[in-house]
Scaffold this motif. Structure first.
Motif, mmCIF file in Angstrom:
data_model
loop_
_atom_site.group_PDB
_atom_site.id
_atom_site.type_symbol
_atom_site.label_atom_id
_atom_site.label_comp_id
_atom_site.label_asym_id
_atom_site.label_seq_id
_atom_site.Cartn_x
_atom_site.Cartn_y
_atom_site.Cartn_z
ATOM 1 N N GLY A 1 -62.630 27.005 -0.819
ATOM 2 C CA GLY A 1 -63.158 25.628 -0.761
ATOM 3 C C GLY A 1 -62.204 24.733 0.000
ATOM 4 N N ALA A 2 -60.918 24.832 -0.317
ATOM 5 C CA ALA A 2 -59.922 24.002 0.379
ATOM 6 C C ALA A 2 -59.875 24.375 1.861
ATOM 7 C CB ALA A 2 -58.555 24.184 -0.279
ATOM 8 N N ALA A 3 -59.905 25.683 2.129
ATOM 9 C CA ALA A 3 -59.829 26.131 3.534
ATOM 10 C C ALA A 3 -61.038 25.651 4.341
ATOM 11 C CB ALA A 3 -59.735 27.657 3.580
ATOM 12 N N SER A 4 -62.186 25.489 3.670
ATOM 13 C CA SER A 4 -63.415 25.139 4.393
ATOM 14 C C SER A 4 -63.386 23.714 4.969
ATOM 15 C CB SER A 4 -64.643 25.307 3.480
ATOM 16 O OG SER A 4 -64.656 24.286 2.508
ATOM 17 N N VAL A 5 -62.446 22.882 4.497
ATOM 18 C CA VAL A 5 -62.420 21.499 5.025
ATOM 19 C C VAL A 5 -61.234 21.248 5.968
ATOM 20 C CG1 VAL A 5 -63.784 20.354 3.240
ATOM 21 C CG2 VAL A 5 -61.345 20.755 2.822
ATOM 22 N N ILE A 6 -60.430 22.300 6.216
ATOM 23 C CA ILE A 6 -59.239 22.090 7.056
ATOM 24 C C ILE A 6 -59.620 21.500 8.416
ATOM 25 C CG2 ILE A 6 -57.288 23.199 8.250
ATOM 26 C CD1 ILE A 6 -57.372 25.412 6.307
#
Ligand code: PA5
Length: 414
Positions: free
Chosen positions: A217-222
């Motif tokens: 989830g965090a990686a998807s907004v980088i």
């Protein structure tokens, strides 16, 4: 995840954006090029690359072999884990087995309560402290260590995991002497930015949360959050908006939730922004409220008191649980509840309150989460971490130190 600013348009105009843009640009570039104050503390920007295999294996062992897990930690070594576990609705693990958080107070009562509950149970101890020498943590640790030795004799070290820095402090020394299992909190990640490290991921995995999905989830907004176009980067937009409002003497930000399970998430956010921004006699005072509860107390101040606050409301759109109000027996209130559900009425209150508070002179921004999933949790955590760092740079302070918290410690005489 969305950031809705439609209720802010009466408070912020294009000139405000134009005025702040050079400072926002410098702040954003400092973070992206990793050369601003505190740039040796940016490990959290790369947390998505963490190897989770050992965390998952040990979490599985603890879940299978414990009835009670006691987690000792304070500040960033506690709030992230508790916030995430509550966000995901994972109070218990393996049905009725419990996780208890200790070491965040010197009040002995919580400690005694947990010790009482732990007498006849299989207990596992998790000690989390980056420095490995925090007073509240070490005090609880000493008591619980004696308890574990009494219970498990020479095997006590098989019943604990220690999460601390790699080389220094009492806890690392303890790990080396007694050969306990341990994880590392990287030197370049501060406590309040450590939610995507073993400090919170191991407790979350023990509670049954899917930590891979959180990291995904965090990686998807980088990529989105690397874009210096605030219309398409809600993380930058939020940082800019709070600084515009601060310049307009809105000195207090209230993070508001209408969902009880977000209480510790609000506390995690509060620590993140308080310790990152409150220095050099500057900073927005971060506080939080739970509505409807606090509408019946603080709501009065927000509506008609000094106009020093702005609100950021977090709402969650798809909720799995609800209660429908069956008013067929006592229809006197039919025009009140009209057979509606709690979630429906909650959303109507949210809508009505934002309009009332905005009309009363309190700007309200709205963060919308899709649901209480791991993916959404990863996104919102990274959103706040990165916007906090940008916001602190716009303000002109180092987001990654906290020299002020040392002052009270100097006055303690034991
Ligand atoms: O954000 C921080 O650095 C602090 O809040 C720490 O997390 C808190 O003081 C606990 O410190 P430690 O993990 O070293 O025991």
């Amino acid at each position: 995840m969305l950031f809705d600013d439609k209720f802010l348009c009466n408070f912020i105009n294009s000139e405000d954006y134009n005025f702040i843009m050079p400072a926002a640009h410098d702040a954003f570039n400092m973070l992206e090029s990793r050369n601003g104050p505190g740039c040796d503390m940016l490990g959290w920007l790369d947390c998505f690359n963490l190897h989770t295999k050992k965390i998952l294996e040990i979490a599985e062992y603890i879940r299978a072999n414990s009835q009670i897990v006691i987690i000792i930690g304070i500040g960033g070594s506690f709030l992230g884990a508790k916030a995430a576990i509550d966000f995901l609705g994972l109070d218990n693990f393996n049905n009725n087995n419990k996780i208890y958080f200790l070491g965040n107070t010197m009040d002995p009562e919580p400690l005694l309560n947990v010790l009482n509950k732990s007498q006849d149970k299989d207990v596992f101890l998790l000690v989390i402290s980056k420095s490995g020498s925090t007073l509240e943590i070490m005090s609880a640790f000493q008591v619980l260590l004696n308890f574990m030795i009494g219970k498990y004799k020479q095997n006590f070290n098989k019943k604990m995991v220690i999460i601390t820095n790699k080389t220094r402090g009492f806890l690392r020394e303890f790990v080396n002497i007694y050969n306990c299992e341990s994880f590392e909190i990287p030197e370049n990640i501060g406590g309040r930015y450590s939610i995507l490290t073993p400090a919170a991921l191991l407790p979350i995995a023990i509670a049954g949360g899917n930590i891979t999905k959180i990291l995904d989830g965090a990686a998807s907004v980088i990529t989105e959050f690397k874009n210096f176009d605030f219309k398409n980067n809600i993380c930058l937009k939020y940082a800019i908006i709070r600084n515009i409002l601060y310049k307009k003497n809105k000195l207090i930000e209230i993070l508001v939730s209408y969902n009880q399970r977000l209480l510790y998430f609000l506390l995690w956010w509060q620590q993140l922004f308080a310790e990152s921004e409150g220095k050099n006699n500057k900073g927005i005072f971060p506080t939080y409220l739970l509505f409807s509860r606090d509408l019946h107390s603080m709501g009065q101040f927000i509506q008609e008191g000094s106009k020093i606050c702005f609100e950021t409301v977090i709402c969650v759109e798809n909720l799995k649980t609800d209660v429908k109000i069956d008013d067929s027996f006592y229809q006197k209130y039919i025009n009140f509840t009209k057979n509606k559900s709690f979630n429906y009425i909650n959303s109507q209150i949210l809508d009505a309150t934002i309009r009332a508070h905005t009309q009363g002179g309190t700007p309200c921004g709205l963060i919308k989460l899709k649901d209480f999933s791991e993916k959404e949790l990863g996104k919102v955590v990274f959103f706040f971490e990165k916007s906090c760092a940008i916001s602190a740079y716009i303000l002109g302070v180092n987001p990654f130190n906290q020299p002020g918290v040392e002052e009270y410690k100097k006055n303690i005489h034991i």
